[in-house]
Design a protein around this motif. Structure first.
Motif, PDB file in Angstrom:
ATOM      1  N   SER A  23       5.393   3.933 -29.025  1.00 30.97           N
ATOM      2  CA  SER A  23       5.774   3.333 -27.742  1.00 30.97           C
ATOM      3  C   SER A  23       4.729   3.566 -26.643  1.00 30.97           C
ATOM      4  CB  SER A  23       7.125   3.887 -27.282  1.00 30.97           C
ATOM      5  OG  SER A  23       7.043   5.289 -27.083  1.00 30.97           O
ATOM      6  N   LYS A  24       3.880   4.578 -26.793  1.00 30.05           N
ATOM      7  CA  LYS A  24       2.856   4.884 -25.782  1.00 30.05           C
ATOM      8  C   LYS A  24       1.445   4.538 -26.242  1.00 30.05           C
ATOM      9  CE  LYS A  24       5.562   8.652 -23.844  1.00 30.05           C
ATOM     10  NZ  LYS A  24       5.604  10.076 -23.510  1.00 30.05           N
ATOM     11  N   ARG A  25       1.304   4.063 -27.475  1.00 30.00           N
ATOM     12  CA  ARG A  25      -0.020   3.846 -28.048  1.00 30.00           C
ATOM     13  C   ARG A  25      -0.834   2.812 -27.277  1.00 30.00           C
ATOM     14  NH1 ARG A  25       0.388   3.420 -34.051  1.00 30.00           N
ATOM     15  NH2 ARG A  25       0.922   5.597 -33.747  1.00 30.00           N
ATOM     16  N   SER A  26      -0.252   1.696 -26.876  1.00 32.99           N
ATOM     17  CA  SER A  26      -0.995   0.651 -26.155  1.00 32.99           C
ATOM     18  C   SER A  26      -1.568   1.190 -24.850  1.00 32.99           C
ATOM     19  CB  SER A  26      -0.100  -0.548 -25.873  1.00 32.99           C
ATOM     20  OG  SER A  26       0.261  -1.173 -27.069  1.00 32.99           O
ATOM     21  N   ALA A  27      -0.766   1.941 -24.119  1.00 29.63           N
ATOM     22  CA  ALA A  27      -1.233   2.511 -22.847  1.00 29.63           C
ATOM     23  C   ALA A  27      -2.366   3.505 -23.083  1.00 29.63           C
ATOM     24  CB  ALA A  27      -0.072   3.188 -22.115  1.00 29.63           C
ATOM     25  N   LYS A  28      -2.259   4.308 -24.129  1.00 23.80           N
ATOM     26  CA  LYS A  28      -3.307   5.293 -24.435  1.00 23.80           C
ATOM     27  C   LYS A  28      -4.589   4.599 -24.893  1.00 23.80           C
ATOM     28  CE  LYS A  28      -1.408   9.304 -23.614  1.00 23.80           C
ATOM     29  NZ  LYS A  28      -1.989  10.265 -22.683  1.00 23.80           N
ATOM     30  N   LEU A  29      -4.474   3.528 -25.660  1.00 27.39           N
ATOM     31  CA  LEU A  29      -5.664   2.780 -26.078  1.00 27.39           C
ATOM     32  C   LEU A  29      -6.354   2.147 -24.876  1.00 27.39           C
ATOM     33  CD1 LEU A  29      -4.416   1.166 -29.404  1.00 27.39           C
ATOM     34  CD2 LEU A  29      -6.343   2.746 -29.160  1.00 27.39           C
TER      35      LEU A  29
END
Length: 193
Positions: A23-29
């Motif tokens: 759920s947080k991967r896109s923001a971290k990328l």
């Protein structure tokens, strides 16, 4: 019945803490795109997998200078929330960290072949004491040993810090399905009784 676990084990696996949730991967990328990039070698990626999946617990990242020296000279592990420690030389070793603009930065993107694998938090850059590391780890300097040769071919600087693994490390060699994490192995053992 289940698999016997060490006294005090509460079901917590380090990989759950080190791997960014989907759920947080896109923001971290997206964050990683704004950060200086540390380019990883194949061996660095192997160590990233070992650390990120929890195989090097209690390590939560690549070793900083103080814990590395402590492990090399005292053969001990100090569990300290501000220093990741372990008993082997686990650090990233590019040729020149100044090229990556990492000095003074709070986070660095860790990339291999144009793919962002992790974010390194609170990076520490320090001198690569090749002879000291080799003699303490191996007891001799033998350039015929492949890992000793690898250490001596490395640059003059090492990089340590805690990681946020953005995705599982895969090699696309047909064997990824057999590379289970400690949590997956525990579940498989439980399933088999």
């Amino acid at each position: 019945m289940g698999l016997p676990m060490p006294s005090g084990f509460d079901g917590y696996f380090l990989e759950d803490e080190l791997t960014v949730p989907l759920s947080k991967r896109s923001a971290k990328l997206a964050e990683a795109e704004t950060l200086p990039k540390a380019l990883l070698t194949d061996i660095d990626v192997n160590w990233l997998q070992v650390i990120g999946e929890g195989w090097a617990a209690p390590l939560k990242g690549f070793m900083r200078e103080g814990p590395l020296m402590q492990a090399l000279h005292f053969n001990s592990i100090l569990i300290d929330p501000f220093n990741s420690t372990g008993a082997v030389d686990i650090n990233v070793n590019p040729t020149d960290w100044n090229d990556y603009g990492t000095r003074g930065r709070e986070r660095v993107s860790m990339d291999r072949d144009g793919k962002t694998l992790a974010i390194l938090r609170n990076p520490e850059i320090y001198e690569n004491r090749k002879e000291e590391i080799v003699t303490r780890c191996f007891g001799a300097i033998d350039m015929g040993h492949p890992y000793i040769k690898h250490i001596y071919q490395g640059g003059d600087w090492l990089l340590g810090g805690e990681i946020e693994l953005l995705q599982r490390v895969t090699y696309n060699d047909g064997l990824d399905q057999y590379r289970l994490t400690p949590k997956e192995m525990y579940a498989a053992f439980e399933e088999k009784g």
